[in-house]
Enzyme design. Structure first.
Site, mmCIF file in Angstrom:
data_model
loop_
_atom_site.group_PDB
_atom_site.id
_atom_site.type_symbol
_atom_site.label_atom_id
_atom_site.label_comp_id
_atom_site.label_asym_id
_atom_site.label_seq_id
_atom_site.Cartn_x
_atom_site.Cartn_y
_atom_site.Cartn_z
ATOM 1 N N GLU A 1 0.828 -1.201 0.000
ATOM 2 C CA GLU A 1 0.000 0.000 0.000
ATOM 3 C C GLU A 1 0.863 1.251 0.000
ATOM 4 O O GLU A 1 1.983 1.242 0.498
ATOM 5 C CB GLU A 1 -0.878 0.028 1.263
ATOM 6 C CG GLU A 1 -2.266 -0.490 1.070
ATOM 7 C CD GLU A 1 -3.182 0.491 0.354
ATOM 8 O OE1 GLU A 1 -2.723 1.346 -0.430
ATOM 9 O OE2 GLU A 1 -4.388 0.407 0.574
ATOM 10 N N ASP A 2 0.309 2.325 -0.545
ATOM 11 C CA ASP A 2 0.993 3.607 -0.498
ATOM 12 C C ASP A 2 0.797 4.275 0.861
ATOM 13 O O ASP A 2 1.743 4.729 1.480
ATOM 14 C CB ASP A 2 0.529 4.520 -1.629
ATOM 15 C CG ASP A 2 -0.989 4.694 -1.693
ATOM 16 O OD1 ASP A 2 -1.733 3.970 -0.994
ATOM 17 O OD2 ASP A 2 -1.448 5.556 -2.458
ATOM 18 N N ASP B 1 -4.679 5.511 5.893
ATOM 19 C CA ASP B 1 -5.339 6.678 6.469
ATOM 20 C C ASP B 1 -6.215 6.214 7.627
ATOM 21 O O ASP B 1 -5.721 5.993 8.717
ATOM 22 C CB ASP B 1 -6.186 7.345 5.372
ATOM 23 C CG ASP B 1 -6.065 8.844 5.354
ATOM 24 O OD1 ASP B 1 -5.920 9.437 6.421
ATOM 25 O OD2 ASP B 1 -6.132 9.420 4.255
ATOM 26 N N LYS C 1 -0.843 7.128 8.798
ATOM 27 C CA LYS C 1 -1.272 8.292 9.580
ATOM 28 C C LYS C 1 -1.904 7.802 10.880
ATOM 29 O O LYS C 1 -3.114 7.585 10.936
ATOM 30 C CB LYS C 1 -2.297 9.117 8.798
ATOM 31 C CG LYS C 1 -1.780 9.768 7.552
ATOM 32 C CD LYS C 1 -2.908 10.557 6.902
ATOM 33 C CE LYS C 1 -2.475 11.258 5.654
ATOM 34 N NZ LYS C 1 -3.604 12.000 5.035
ATOM 35 N N PHE D 1 -2.984 16.210 4.264
ATOM 36 C CA PHE D 1 -3.196 15.689 2.912
ATOM 37 C C PHE D 1 -1.877 15.733 2.149
ATOM 38 O O PHE D 1 -1.316 16.803 1.942
ATOM 39 C CB PHE D 1 -4.280 16.473 2.169
ATOM 40 C CG PHE D 1 -4.796 15.716 0.996
ATOM 41 C CD1 PHE D 1 -5.719 14.699 1.154
ATOM 42 C CD2 PHE D 1 -4.320 15.985 -0.279
ATOM 43 C CE1 PHE D 1 -6.190 13.966 0.067
ATOM 44 C CE2 PHE D 1 -4.778 15.264 -1.370
ATOM 45 C CZ PHE D 1 -5.714 14.249 -1.196
ATOM 46 N N ASP E 1 -2.132 11.053 -5.093
ATOM 47 C CA ASP E 1 -2.636 12.122 -5.946
ATOM 48 C C ASP E 1 -3.705 12.957 -5.261
ATOM 49 O O ASP E 1 -4.220 12.597 -4.212
ATOM 50 C CB ASP E 1 -3.258 11.515 -7.217
ATOM 51 C CG ASP E 1 -4.629 10.912 -6.953
ATOM 52 O OD1 ASP E 1 -5.605 11.356 -7.581
ATOM 53 O OD2 ASP E 1 -4.738 9.992 -6.113
#
Length: 184
Positions: free
Chosen positions: A103-104, A107, A135, A156, A163
């Site tokens: 995963e990037d 959240d 996070k 963000f 993106d």
């Protein structure tokens, strides 16, 4: 694309290209040690994980295959909706395989928790998670992430696959997007 191309859109660079590459090298070494003598199936979560998966896989010495899955819980906003949809499913059978989800960013954890449960139901020999970014302040669901690149603030971020409205993915670093860009 580099920082000059997005001047004014970013508040600051949070993680440089060098920091990211160094941490991915460390993560690959840990994965190699944990999977010594085994083959792994890397599952990248499109589209954000493209950069992470490409660079991490090239740093591995463990034999691996790759497959991709696309899920959505964001829409066009900046917050997860919590409702997950499969946009592209895997082409590979997971039965008896050692699976590593790549995963990037984590959240809320809602999407990843759903995805891990979905993939676990497909009968892998093992299932682990690697994420470049996490996070902790945004977490709503605890997800057992085995390999974490960096814990970052609940801001963000864009770049290195991440993106906003399909922009900024190709930046080689991770930066904080200025609120005026996304209307916060």
């Amino acid at each position: 694309m580099d920082a000059h191309d997005v001047e004014g859109d970013l508040e600051k660079i949070l993680l440089t290209e060098e920091q990211i590459q160094a941490r991915l090298t460390e993560m690959a070494a840990a994965i190699d040690a944990d999977y010594k003598g085994q083959e792994i199936l890397l599952i990248g979560v499109l589209r954000g994980a493209i950069m992470v998966m490409a660079d991490l896989s090239r740093k591995l010495h463990t034999p691996c295959e790759m497959d991709w899955m696309a899920v959505s819980s964001y829409g066009s906003g900046t917050k997860s909706s919590g409702v997950v949809r499969i946009l592209k499913d895997l082409d590979t059978d997971l039965e008896g395989r050692h699976v590593l989800i790549v995963e990037d960013i984590i959240d809320s954890g809602l999407t990843l928790s759903w995805l891990a449960s979905n993939l676990q139901s497909r009968g892998p020999a093992s299932l682990s998670i690697a994420a470049l970014l996490r996070k902790p302040e945004a977490t709503k669901v605890q997800v057992p992430v085995r390999y974490v690149g960096f814990d970052i603030p609940n801001e963000f971020v864009v770049g290195y696959g991440l993106d906003y409205a399909e922009r900024y993915r190709t930046l080689p670093f991770v930066g904080l997007l200025a609120p005026h860009v996304y209307g916060a």
